[in-house]
Structures are given as structure tokens and as C-alpha cells.
Design a protein around this motif. Structure first.
Motif, short mmCIF file in Angstrom:
data_model
loop_
_atom_site.label_atom_id
_atom_site.label_comp_id
_atom_site.label_asym_id
_atom_site.label_seq_id
_atom_site.Cartn_x
_atom_site.Cartn_y
_atom_site.Cartn_z
N THR A 72 -6.37 12.12 2.53
CA THR A 72 -5.88 10.74 2.33
C THR A 72 -5.01 10.11 3.38
N GLY A 73 -3.87 10.96 3.82
CA GLY A 73 -2.96 10.47 4.82
C GLY A 73 -3.46 10.22 6.27
N THR A 91 0.78 -1.28 -0.11
CA THR A 91 -0.25 -0.01 0.05
C THR A 91 0.88 1.38 0.00
N ILE A 109 -4.86 4.08 -5.98
CA ILE A 109 -3.90 3.57 -5.08
C ILE A 109 -4.37 2.21 -4.31
N THR A 135 -4.28 9.06 -7.32
CA THR A 135 -4.62 8.67 -5.92
C THR A 135 -5.89 7.98 -5.72
N TRP A 156 1.88 9.24 -6.12
CA TRP A 156 2.11 10.96 -5.85
C TRP A 156 3.30 11.05 -6.65
N GLY A 202 1.27 4.10 -2.98
CA GLY A 202 0.98 5.57 -2.79
C GLY A 202 2.06 6.32 -3.28
N TYR A 242 6.71 8.85 1.92
CA TYR A 242 6.41 7.32 1.70
C TYR A 242 7.75 6.85 1.72
#
Length: 182
Positions: free
Chosen positions: A119-120, A23, A57, A54, A31, A27, A169
Motif C-alpha cells: 500500500t506504500g 491522506t 484509509i 488500512t 496504522w 494513513g 508518516y
């Protein structure tokens, strides 16, 4: 053994022994595509890249999981309540587009800010699930950095913010990889 016969603590221990590479790697890739688009394509195209990348993902993560040994869709894997909880956090991240889209319609440059932060947020409950600070680090750092870059570099929001998220990330993946050694 049925999931109801295993304690939640046993299921949590099983869950937190996962790799958790697919995952965040998905991401990172999404990005990265947004950042490259911001550097090379029009803003209108970059907006679409951001929405599509996004929004994809979870699907990219499912695909990558087949190669990392995590295989999210493995039907032979024993049911785990924390897998379910994790997928609820993923659904939460998708639902935040209901906040991002109206702001985007007013100011298109809000998109990297809203999607980047909202989303974070799924990383916070993830941190609790695995009893590790990595999710708190990811979510908090991402929020502070995205907000700062949004104010500091208004002309470069579609480049600076995505690349900052990519760096976060990368750091997160390193922490996840090394967490079992600690």
C-alpha cells in the motif's frame, strides 16, 4: 474553464500546490490503530483491525479532507487529470490486497509485511506527479524498514511494523508541510 483547455503542465502545477495532508494523516491514524491493537488485543482481532483500518484509509482521508481545506469531494473544484491519476494510485493500493490475502492465508504474520509495503507503493507515482522526492523517500524507507522489522522482530510484527509506518508518516507530513518553503 474546461479541463481539456488547460495544459497538462498547468494542471500539474495546480495539483502540486495542494496541501497533501488528509491522506497521509488518514494513513497515520489507521496504522496507529493497528499498532495499538497489536499491543493490546489478540492477534486475531489485530488482523481484523489491520484489514479494516488500512482498507478505510481512503474514506478517512476523504473525511479529513473536509477539515484540511482539501475537500476531495468538492463538486465546484475544477477537474484535474492529476487528481484522477492520484485516485488511480489509491485504487492500485486497494488492489494489492489480492496479493496480501493469499499470503495471509498461508502465514498470518505476512500481513503487516505485504500490506505495509504494497500500500506504500502509491507514493512513487505521487512523487513524480508533484516533482518532489517525498514520495520516493516514503515508499523506499517504508519498504526497507518494514522488510527489516519483519525479519528482525518476528514476534512483534503487528506492533513494530505499524509503529514504524506511523513514524514514516510523521516524517512525511513534516516534509510535505515544509516542501513549499524550500
Amino acid at each position: 474553464m474546461e479541463p481539456t483547455k488547460r495544459t497538462l503542465e498547468a494542471q500539474r502545477t495546480e495539483f502540486k500546490n495542494g496541501k497533501f495532508i488528509a491522506t497521509p494523516l488518514a494513513g497515520l491514524i489507521a496504522w496507529l490503530l493497528v499498532g495499538i491493537s497489536g499491543l493490546t488485543l489478540s492477534v486475531q482481532t489485530t488482523v481484523w483491525v489491520l484489514f479494516i483500518a488500512t482498507g478505510s484509509i481512503v474514506y478517512l482521508g476523504i473525511f479529513i479532507s473536509k477539515f484540511t481545506g482539501e475537500n476531495f469531494l468538492d463538486k465546484q473544484k475544477q477537474k484535474n487529470e492529476f487528481d484522477k491519476l492520484f485516485f488511480f494510485t489509491v485504487a492500485q493500493a486497494v488492489l494489492v490486497y489480492a496479493i496480501a490475502i493469499p499470503f495471509f492465508l498461508i502465514d498470518y504474520t505476512s500481513l503487516p509485511l505485504t500490506v505495509g509495503i504494497l500500500t506504500g507503493l502509491m507514493w512513487l507515482p505521487f512523487s513524480w506527479i508533484i516533482n518532489h522526492w517525498v514520495g520516493v523517500f516514503h515508499s523506499t524507507t517504508r519498504t526497507v524498514v518494514v522488510l527489516a522489522l519483519w525479519y528482525l522482530l518476528p514476534e512483534h510484527r503487528f506492533v513494530a511494523i505499524p509503529f514504524a509506518i506511523v513514524i514514516i508518516y510523521i516524517i512525511t507530513l513534516i516534509i510535505l508541510k515544509n516542501r513549499k518553503r524550500a
